[in-house]
Design a protein around this motif. Structure first.
Motif, PDB file in Angstrom:
ATOM      1  N   TYR A 100       0.822  -1.217   0.000  1.00  0.00           N
ATOM      2  CA  TYR A 100       0.000   0.000   0.000  1.00  0.00           C
ATOM      3  C   TYR A 100       0.848   1.255   0.000  1.00  0.00           C
ATOM      4  CZ  TYR A 100       0.508  -0.839   5.082  1.00  0.00           C
ATOM      5  OH  TYR A 100       0.988  -1.110   6.334  1.00  0.00           O
ATOM      6  N   ILE A 105       6.621   3.220   5.531  1.00  0.00           N
ATOM      7  CA  ILE A 105       7.251   2.533   6.676  1.00  0.00           C
ATOM      8  C   ILE A 105       8.767   2.790   6.638  1.00  0.00           C
ATOM      9  CG2 ILE A 105       7.612   0.302   7.830  1.00  0.00           C
ATOM     10  CD1 ILE A 105       4.686   0.605   5.498  1.00  0.00           C
ATOM     11  N   GLY A 155      12.937  -6.911   1.313  1.00  0.00           N
ATOM     12  CA  GLY A 155      11.698  -6.934   0.525  1.00  0.00           C
ATOM     13  C   GLY A 155      11.309  -5.510   0.171  1.00  0.00           C
ATOM     14  N   ARG A 156       9.996  -5.285   0.027  1.00  0.00           N
ATOM     15  CA  ARG A 156       9.518  -3.979  -0.453  1.00  0.00           C
ATOM     16  C   ARG A 156       9.951  -2.840   0.472  1.00  0.00           C
ATOM     17  NH1 ARG A 156       5.458  -7.695  -0.952  1.00  0.00           N
ATOM     18  NH2 ARG A 156       4.756  -8.116  -3.069  1.00  0.00           N
ATOM     19  N   ILE A 157       9.737  -3.005   1.779  1.00  0.00           N
ATOM     20  CA  ILE A 157      10.048  -1.919   2.719  1.00  0.00           C
ATOM     21  C   ILE A 157      11.563  -1.800   2.899  1.00  0.00           C
ATOM     22  CG2 ILE A 157       9.746  -1.075   5.078  1.00  0.00           C
ATOM     23  CD1 ILE A 157       7.024  -2.632   5.079  1.00  0.00           C
ATOM     24  N   ASP A 176      19.219 -11.126   4.305  1.00  0.00           N
ATOM     25  CA  ASP A 176      17.883 -11.652   4.022  1.00  0.00           C
ATOM     26  C   ASP A 176      17.993 -13.167   4.007  1.00  0.00           C
ATOM     27  OD1 ASP A 176      15.405 -12.469   2.513  1.00  0.00           O
ATOM     28  OD2 ASP A 176      15.155 -10.304   2.385  1.00  0.00           O
ATOM     29  N   LYS A 177      16.992 -13.822   4.575  1.00  0.00           N
ATOM     30  CA  LYS A 177      16.994 -15.282   4.569  1.00  0.00           C
ATOM     31  C   LYS A 177      16.915 -15.802   3.133  1.00  0.00           C
ATOM     32  CE  LYS A 177      14.798 -18.910   7.189  1.00  0.00           C
ATOM     33  NZ  LYS A 177      13.625 -19.301   7.963  1.00  0.00           N
ATOM     34  N   TYR A 178      16.261 -15.026   2.273  1.00  0.00           N
ATOM     35  CA  TYR A 178      16.136 -15.395   0.851  1.00  0.00           C
ATOM     36  C   TYR A 178      16.645 -14.215   0.015  1.00  0.00           C
ATOM     37  CZ  TYR A 178      12.860 -18.321   3.402  1.00  0.00           C
ATOM     38  OH  TYR A 178      12.287 -19.145   4.339  1.00  0.00           O
ATOM     39  N   PRO A 208       9.155 -10.289   7.946  1.00  0.00           N
ATOM     40  CA  PRO A 208       7.907 -10.653   8.632  1.00  0.00           C
ATOM     41  C   PRO A 208       8.208 -11.410   9.920  1.00  0.00           C
ATOM     42  CG  PRO A 208       8.295 -12.108   6.758  1.00  0.00           C
ATOM     43  CD  PRO A 208       9.422 -11.114   6.747  1.00  0.00           C
ATOM     44  N   THR A 234      10.378  -1.630  13.082  1.00  0.00           N
ATOM     45  CA  THR A 234       9.046  -1.292  12.553  1.00  0.00           C
ATOM     46  C   THR A 234       8.422  -2.554  11.953  1.00  0.00           C
ATOM     47  OG1 THR A 234       9.966  -0.707  10.389  1.00  0.00           O
ATOM     48  CG2 THR A 234       9.675   1.107  11.959  1.00  0.00           C
ATOM     49  N   ARG A 236       7.836  -6.393  13.492  1.00  0.00           N
ATOM     50  CA  ARG A 236       6.861  -6.990  14.417  1.00  0.00           C
ATOM     51  C   ARG A 236       7.512  -7.137  15.789  1.00  0.00           C
ATOM     52  NH1 ARG A 236       3.421  -5.571  11.591  1.00  0.00           N
ATOM     53  NH2 ARG A 236       1.755  -6.750  10.577  1.00  0.00           N
ATOM     54  N   ASP A 260       8.435   0.655  16.963  1.00  0.00           N
ATOM     55  CA  ASP A 260       7.077   0.952  16.501  1.00  0.00           C
ATOM     56  C   ASP A 260       6.149  -0.225  16.750  1.00  0.00           C
ATOM     57  OD1 ASP A 260       5.130   2.634  15.129  1.00  0.00           O
ATOM     58  OD2 ASP A 260       5.221   1.165  13.508  1.00  0.00           O
ATOM     59  N   PHE A 300       3.062   2.916   9.324  1.00  0.00           N
ATOM     60  CA  PHE A 300       2.285   2.853   8.072  1.00  0.00           C
ATOM     61  C   PHE A 300       1.493   4.126   7.802  1.00  0.00           C
ATOM     62  CE2 PHE A 300      -2.232   2.806   9.219  1.00  0.00           C
ATOM     63  CZ  PHE A 300      -2.139   2.770  10.602  1.00  0.00           C
TER      64      PHE A 300
HETATM   65  P1  NAD Z   1       8.186  -8.312   1.915  1.00  0.00           P
HETATM   66  O1  NAD Z   1       7.543  -9.642   1.883  1.00  0.00           O
HETATM   67  O2  NAD Z   1       8.211  -7.480   0.674  1.00  0.00           O
HETATM   68  O3  NAD Z   1       9.702  -8.471   2.411  1.00  0.00           O
HETATM   69  C1  NAD Z   1      10.072  -9.237   3.517  1.00  0.00           C
HETATM   70  C2  NAD Z   1      11.516  -9.701   3.299  1.00  0.00           C
HETATM   71  O4  NAD Z   1      11.948 -10.365   4.483  1.00  0.00           O
HETATM   72  C3  NAD Z   1      11.672 -10.697   2.138  1.00  0.00           C
HETATM   73  O5  NAD Z   1      12.731 -10.305   1.304  1.00  0.00           O
HETATM   74  C4  NAD Z   1      11.977 -12.019   2.834  1.00  0.00           C
HETATM   75  O6  NAD Z   1      12.821 -12.864   2.076  1.00  0.00           O
HETATM   76  C5  NAD Z   1      12.670 -11.548   4.096  1.00  0.00           C
HETATM   77  N1  NAD Z   1      12.640 -12.479   5.211  1.00  0.00           N
HETATM   78  C6  NAD Z   1      11.686 -13.377   5.542  1.00  0.00           C
HETATM   79  N2  NAD Z   1      12.016 -14.010   6.686  1.00  0.00           N
HETATM   80  C7  NAD Z   1      13.209 -13.501   7.072  1.00  0.00           C
HETATM   81  C8  NAD Z   1      14.064 -13.748   8.166  1.00  0.00           C
HETATM   82  N3  NAD Z   1      13.740 -14.631   9.117  1.00  0.00           N
HETATM   83  N4  NAD Z   1      15.225 -13.064   8.232  1.00  0.00           N
HETATM   84  C9  NAD Z   1      15.560 -12.170   7.279  1.00  0.00           C
HETATM   85  N5  NAD Z   1      14.781 -11.874   6.223  1.00  0.00           N
HETATM   86  C10 NAD Z   1      13.626 -12.542   6.130  1.00  0.00           C
HETATM   87  O7  NAD Z   1       7.501  -7.528   3.102  1.00  0.00           O
HETATM   88  P2  NAD Z   1       7.490  -5.950   3.368  1.00  0.00           P
HETATM   89  O8  NAD Z   1       6.349  -5.336   2.651  1.00  0.00           O
HETATM   90  O9  NAD Z   1       8.841  -5.406   3.157  1.00  0.00           O
HETATM   91  O10 NAD Z   1       7.086  -5.925   4.925  1.00  0.00           O
HETATM   92  C11 NAD Z   1       7.926  -6.462   5.909  1.00  0.00           C
HETATM   93  C12 NAD Z   1       7.213  -6.491   7.243  1.00  0.00           C
HETATM   94  O11 NAD Z   1       7.014  -5.160   7.717  1.00  0.00           O
HETATM   95  C13 NAD Z   1       5.780  -7.047   7.202  1.00  0.00           C
HETATM   96  O12 NAD Z   1       5.771  -8.461   7.203  1.00  0.00           O
HETATM   97  C14 NAD Z   1       5.174  -6.469   8.459  1.00  0.00           C
HETATM   98  O13 NAD Z   1       5.412  -7.347   9.540  1.00  0.00           O
HETATM   99  C15 NAD Z   1       5.956  -5.182   8.664  1.00  0.00           C
HETATM  100  N6  NAD Z   1       5.117  -3.976   8.465  1.00  0.00           N
HETATM  101  C16 NAD Z   1       5.040  -3.074   9.468  1.00  0.00           C
HETATM  102  C17 NAD Z   1       4.273  -1.916   9.291  1.00  0.00           C
HETATM  103  C18 NAD Z   1       4.167  -0.868  10.374  1.00  0.00           C
HETATM  104  O14 NAD Z   1       3.295   0.008  10.289  1.00  0.00           O
HETATM  105  N7  NAD Z   1       5.001  -0.884  11.391  1.00  0.00           N
HETATM  106  C19 NAD Z   1       3.576  -1.722   8.107  1.00  0.00           C
HETATM  107  C20 NAD Z   1       3.694  -2.667   7.099  1.00  0.00           C
HETATM  108  C21 NAD Z   1       4.467  -3.807   7.284  1.00  0.00           C
END
Ligand code: NAD
Ligand code: COI
Length: 331
Positions: A100, A105, A155-157, A176-178, A208, A234, A236, A260, A300
């Motif tokens: 979104y 973030i 990932g995205r953030i 990153d794990k992946y 995540p 930010t 979890r 956060d 967010f």
């Molecule tokens: P995404 O899926 O685009 O990216 C997550 C990345 O983390 C991926 O590249 C994945 O390979 C990697 N990953 C997975 N498990 C891992 C681990 N154990 N160690 C290292 N890397 C690992 O997700 P995103 O959009 O970037 O969001 C990430 C997280 O941010 C969300 O899952 C959510 O928990 C959190 N979030 C928080 C807020 C907020 O307001 N605070 C808002 C949105 C999302």
């Protein structure tokens, strides 16, 4: 077609009403949290839009089944609080909104890093607690451009955060794990998380919450961190052991933290009309520390995010209820 959105804040209402008008679909909304007890409000609806960090449990999906509700469209990214197997067992399809506004973030993580490295908390404490307004050696900060920033989760953030920190001149490393293959972004992956932890001046979490990273940042991790380093979460709350974090901050194992997301967030956290005072002892303790910035899961919260969270979630519900496939389906 008729939908209902739970846990709605006032800033979401104009977007919900506009979507309903544009799509000629009745969308009810409530400030209530979605639980088996509150599901009665959804009777007669074809689908639910949800936004909460407390669990969507098996009991809840059994109640969905009882009421014949088949669709739950989350307005957010994280699905760590959803019992996806229970949803499947009860024939409930779940969607999220994966992108979104990842930059919202990422910007917030940078905001936290700047607040902490420029010692703003110490300046606020001197003024608010002692009513003093003068220079102090405690206020001497550091430049982001002189620091190594470690991003966990690319990932995205995480990728937006990398760009922003690079823009401020930081050296950026990532884990990153992946890992992404052939990334065009200008950063180096470390070979292990421990390498990132030992090298970084600022660590920002963007992965995540999973079963295998529960309390991954704990006493042992804080011992590995530089004693001048700061941690930004930010992502979890469950990823960080809060008791160990408080000890690390009090004992000088690390220099600061931007938090956060806290462990065990309650429904109260999302009750935007509440006038209740905070009772979580850890939140209170952390909020008193000048080297901590703690916020109520609000990274967010920008206008772009709110518009996209509402609109994309309702678009997903409409597509599902019309029998169409949705890219954002998570189970
Ligand atoms: P995404 O899926 O685009 O990216 C997550 C990345 O983390 C991926 O590249 C994945 O390979 C990697 N990953 C997975 N498990 C891992 C681990 N154990 N160690 C290292 N890397 C690992 O997700 P995103 O959009 O970037 O969001 C990430 C997280 O941010 C969300 O899952 C959510 O928990 C959190 N979030 C928080 C807020 C907020 O307001 N605070 C808002 C949105 C999302
Ligand atoms: C998410 O989108 O995953 C968030 O953490 C935002 C929150 C409002 C649930």
């Amino acid at each position: 077609m008729k939908f209902i959105a739970y846990n709605v804040r006032d800033d979401e209402i104009p977007f919900i009403e506009k979507w309903g008008k544009d799509n000629q679909i009745d969308v009810q909304y409530t400030t209530t949290t979605l639980t088996p007890e509150t599901l009665e409000e959804a009777q007669g609806c074809d689908g639910i839009s949800g936004l909460q960090t407390i669990p969507y449990s098996r009991d809840l999906f059994e109640a969905f089944n009882k009421f014949g509700i088949k669709y739950l469209a989350l307005r957010n990214v994280g699905t760590d609080n959803v019992d996806l197997q229970a949803a499947k067992d009860n024939d409930v399809t779940i969607t999220n909104v994966p992108a979104y506004s990842p930059e919202s973030i990422a910007e917030f993580a940078v905001t936290m890093a700047l607040y902490l490295t420029r010692k703003v908390g110490y300046m606020q404490q001197q003024l608010r607690q002692k009513q003093q307004f003068h220079f102090s050696p405690d206020f001497m900060g550091r430049l982001i451009s002189e620091q190594t920033v470690g991003i966990v989760g690319t990932g995205r953030i995480g990728r937006h955060a990398i760009q922003l920190f690079k823009g401020l001149g930081a050296k950026v490393i990532a884990y990153d794990k992946y890992p992404i293959k052939n990334s065009k972004l200008d950063f180096q992956y470390t070979t292990s998380l421990a390498d990132l932890i030992t090298q970084s001046d600022i660590i920002s979490l963007h992965m995540p919450a999973t079963d295998d990273n529960y309390h991954q940042f704990n006493h042992e991790t804080f011992e590995l961190m530089k004693d001048t380093a700061i941690l930004i979460n930010t992502a979890r709350g469950s990823i960080v052991d809060t008791d160990d974090l408080i000890y690390a901050l009090q004992s000088g194992e690390i220099a600061g933290a931007g938090i956060d997301t806290v462990e065990n967030e309650s429904a109260d956290l999302q009750d935007s009309r509440s006038s209740k005072q905070v009772t979580d002892a850890d939140v209170i303790k952390l909020s008193m520390m000048p080297n901590v910035l703690i916020t109520p899961h609000s990274a967010f919260h920008t206008t772009k995010s709110v518009m996209n969270m509402v609109t994309i979630s309702l678009n997903n519900l409409k597509a599902l209820a019309s029998g169409n496939k949705v890219d954002d389906q998570v189970n």
